[in-house]
Design a protein around this motif. Structure first.
Motif, short mmCIF file in Angstrom:
data_model
loop_
_atom_site.label_atom_id
_atom_site.label_comp_id
_atom_site.label_asym_id
_atom_site.label_seq_id
_atom_site.Cartn_x
_atom_site.Cartn_y
_atom_site.Cartn_z
N PRO A 243 0.83 -1.32 0.03
CA PRO A 243 0.06 0.12 -0.06
C PRO A 243 0.96 1.36 -0.09
CG PRO A 243 0.11 -1.20 2.14
CD PRO A 243 0.70 -1.94 1.43
N VAL A 244 0.61 2.01 -1.02
CA VAL A 244 1.26 3.57 -1.13
C VAL A 244 0.18 4.56 -1.30
CG1 VAL A 244 2.96 4.91 -2.22
CG2 VAL A 244 3.33 2.38 -2.25
N ASP A 245 -0.05 5.45 -0.18
CA ASP A 245 -1.00 6.42 -0.11
C ASP A 245 -0.23 7.88 0.07
OD1 ASP A 245 -3.03 4.53 -0.34
OD2 ASP A 245 -2.78 4.02 1.88
N THR A 246 0.79 7.98 0.41
CA THR A 246 1.31 9.19 0.53
C THR A 246 2.81 9.44 -0.24
OG1 THR A 246 0.90 9.14 2.92
CG2 THR A 246 2.17 10.64 2.72
N LEU A 247 3.14 10.69 -0.72
CA LEU A 247 4.14 11.16 -1.35
C LEU A 247 4.75 12.24 -0.43
CD1 LEU A 247 3.54 10.85 -5.03
CD2 LEU A 247 4.38 9.18 -3.47
N LEU A 248 6.20 12.51 -0.23
CA LEU A 248 6.40 13.67 0.60
C LEU A 248 7.39 14.11 -0.45
CD1 LEU A 248 5.80 11.86 2.82
CD2 LEU A 248 7.55 12.98 4.07
N VAL A 249 7.15 15.36 -1.23
CA VAL A 249 7.99 16.08 -1.81
C VAL A 249 8.84 16.87 -1.16
CG1 VAL A 249 8.18 17.64 -3.84
CG2 VAL A 249 6.10 15.99 -3.69
N ASN A 250 10.14 16.69 -0.93
CA ASN A 250 11.13 17.39 0.00
C ASN A 250 11.92 18.48 -0.76
OD1 ASN A 250 12.55 17.46 2.49
ND2 ASN A 250 13.82 15.80 1.64
N ARG A 251 12.35 19.39 0.17
CA ARG A 251 13.34 20.25 -0.26
C ARG A 251 12.61 21.14 -1.36
NH1 ARG A 251 18.24 16.31 -1.07
NH2 ARG A 251 18.42 15.54 1.43
N VAL A 252 11.41 21.66 -1.08
CA VAL A 252 10.71 22.54 -2.08
C VAL A 252 10.87 23.84 -1.54
CG1 VAL A 252 8.44 23.18 -2.81
CG2 VAL A 252 8.67 20.90 -2.73
N LEU A 253 11.43 24.71 -2.40
CA LEU A 253 11.63 26.17 -2.35
C LEU A 253 10.24 26.87 -2.01
CD1 LEU A 253 13.88 28.04 -1.81
CD2 LEU A 253 13.85 28.67 -4.33
N GLU A 254 10.23 27.51 -1.03
CA GLU A 254 8.61 28.24 -0.74
C GLU A 254 9.09 29.93 -0.49
OE1 GLU A 254 6.84 26.43 2.58
OE2 GLU A 254 5.68 24.82 1.30
N ASP A 255 10.03 30.20 0.23
CA ASP A 255 10.16 31.56 0.74
C ASP A 255 11.20 32.01 -0.11
OD1 ASP A 255 7.90 31.75 2.31
OD2 ASP A 255 9.19 30.78 3.85
N VAL A 256 11.39 33.06 -0.99
CA VAL A 256 12.67 33.49 -1.77
C VAL A 256 12.64 34.98 -1.40
CG1 VAL A 256 12.26 31.72 -3.24
CG2 VAL A 256 10.94 33.85 -3.87
N ASP A 257 13.88 35.57 -1.84
CA ASP A 257 14.01 36.97 -1.90
C ASP A 257 13.50 37.66 -3.20
OD1 ASP A 257 14.90 39.59 -2.21
OD2 ASP A 257 16.85 39.02 -1.29
N GLU A 258 12.67 38.56 -2.96
CA GLU A 258 11.99 39.20 -4.18
C GLU A 258 12.89 39.82 -5.16
OE1 GLU A 258 8.90 41.94 -2.64
OE2 GLU A 258 7.77 40.33 -1.62
N ASN A 259 13.92 40.21 -4.89
CA ASN A 259 14.85 40.79 -5.48
C ASN A 259 15.93 39.72 -6.32
OD1 ASN A 259 14.11 43.30 -4.93
ND2 ASN A 259 15.41 43.26 -2.86
N CYS A 260 15.67 38.57 -6.03
CA CYS A 260 16.42 37.32 -6.65
C CYS A 260 15.92 36.69 -7.58
CB CYS A 260 16.88 36.32 -5.31
SG CYS A 260 17.96 35.00 -6.07
N ASP A 261 16.07 36.97 -8.85
CA ASP A 261 15.22 36.62 -10.09
C ASP A 261 15.64 34.97 -10.20
OD1 ASP A 261 14.43 38.98 -10.68
OD2 ASP A 261 16.16 39.39 -12.15
N ARG A 262 16.95 34.49 -9.94
CA ARG A 262 17.12 33.00 -9.83
C ARG A 262 16.39 32.49 -9.06
NH1 ARG A 262 23.25 30.57 -9.13
NH2 ARG A 262 22.72 28.69 -9.46
N CYS A 263 16.22 33.04 -7.67
CA CYS A 263 15.53 32.28 -6.77
C CYS A 263 13.83 32.10 -7.00
CB CYS A 263 15.59 32.85 -5.42
SG CYS A 263 17.21 33.15 -4.89
N ALA A 264 13.58 33.16 -7.81
CA ALA A 264 12.08 33.22 -8.13
C ALA A 264 11.69 32.22 -9.06
CB ALA A 264 11.52 34.60 -8.58
N ALA A 265 12.85 32.21 -10.03
CA ALA A 265 12.63 31.09 -10.98
C ALA A 265 12.63 29.72 -10.73
CB ALA A 265 13.79 31.48 -12.22
N ARG A 266 13.35 29.35 -9.76
CA ARG A 266 13.57 28.01 -9.12
C ARG A 266 12.39 27.59 -8.51
NH1 ARG A 266 16.89 26.41 -4.10
NH2 ARG A 266 16.78 24.06 -4.38
N LYS A 267 11.74 28.75 -7.66
CA LYS A 267 10.43 28.58 -6.91
C LYS A 267 9.32 28.11 -7.93
CE LYS A 267 7.08 30.70 -4.01
NZ LYS A 267 6.76 32.21 -3.39
N ALA A 268 9.29 28.89 -9.20
CA ALA A 268 8.19 28.64 -9.89
C ALA A 268 8.46 27.19 -10.48
CB ALA A 268 8.35 29.79 -11.12
#
Length: 311
Positions: A243-268
């Protein structure tokens, strides 16, 4: 009844941290919990900042941890070879210690690491000393071998059983010639390691497929290749009725510096991958674990991780 939580997935996705965090969380709720690492390359002790061995070590209140010893699988296999060698000797085939070692090296029963892992699962499934047992499994390929091993062993041990049956009939026939009907009065044989191992593996296979007691959670990263590998793993697990009912997506980028374009692209990019995970696994609960500052080692970091895992 004891409940079992398995963490699986490819190497480096954070299975050990998730297993350790889950163990700490369950123990914190008052449940007697054991965390077991079946990965030959153990890192559970590092994650919990505790030196572990092949015997359960108390880590915190209500929490113990243990690392499976691959040597245990070698000893189990050696016991099977010794039983088979004894049958040959009883049939009059002379085998010295070197011959037994050659039989051992031939590998009639494969997967000593996996056998050790299954032995640990079986041992703690029957111990009834814990409310929860959390397993940190090895990377995907090892885990799949682990799950297929009970069936492989069934075939291997069946072959061993057939050979032993032929030898026993040969010995019985020879005894009947010498001793007549009295040869049939020999006391029954005691259960041996081959039969005992087969029975243990069958019980473990049943446990892994019991949705009332087992929860297999797959950990992955928000990456295209990881999603594809997870899809194949989930398909294979379900082929074995695990039985497999749960997936954990780990190390997801959530909070980024608004001035960091690279960070925003990675978050998207991570958001797109999360959407793909949900589309690929519509019947699974998808839990998002954010990228933490630093590594998930030590009690404080694991406690923060447990909050997002929803152990």
């Amino acid at each position: 009844m004891t409940e079992y939580v398995f963490y699986g997935g490819k190497g480096g996705v954070g299975k050990t941290s998730c297993a350790a965090a889950t163990g700490l969380e369950l123990a914190g709720r008052g449940a007697r919990t054991l965390v077991v690492s079946t990965d030959p390359a153990h890192s559970l002790g590092d994650s919990l900042e505790t030196e572990l061995s092949g015997e359960p070590t108390r880590v915190a209140a209500n929490l113990w941890a243990v690392e499976a010893d691959p040597e245990a699988g070698q000893e189990t296999y050696r016991g099977i070879v010794s039983v088979l060698a004894a049958e040959f000797r009883e049939a009059g085939v002379r085998l010295d210690d070197e011959d037994v070692e050659r039989l051992f090296a031939a590998g009639f029963v494969p997967g000593s690491d996996e056998i050790a892992a299954l032995e640990f699962i079986g041992e703690y499934a029957e111990a009834d000393a814990w409310d929860y047992v959390v397993f940190d499994t090895a990377p995907t390929g090892h885990t799949l071998r682990l799950l297929t091993l009970p069936d492989v062993l069934r075939e291997s041990l069946s072959t061993v059983g057939k050979v032993r049956g032929q030898l026993r009939r040969l010995v019985a026939s020879a005894r009947s010639v010498v001793f007549g009907p009295a040869a049939l009065l020999r006391p029954g044989r005691e259960p041996d390691e081959v039969d005992a191992l087969r029975e243990r593996m069958e019980r473990v296979a049943a446990l892994l497929r019991d949705p009332e007691r087992t929860d297999f959670r797959v950990v992955l990263l928000p990456e295209t290749l990881a999603i594809e590998e997870t899809r194949r793993l989930v398909e294979r697990l379900r082929e074995f009725d695990v039985p497999v009912d749960t997936l954990l997506v780990n190390r997801v980028l959530e909070d980024v510096d608004e001035n960091c374009d690279r960070c925003a692209a990675r978050k998207a990019r991570h958001e797109r991958r999360l959407e793909r995970v949900r589309e690929t696994f519509p019947d699974c609960s998808v839990r998002v674990v954010p990228e933490l500052d630093g590594e998930a080692y030590g009690r404080d970091a694991l406690s923060r991780l447990a909050e997002r895992i929803d152990a």
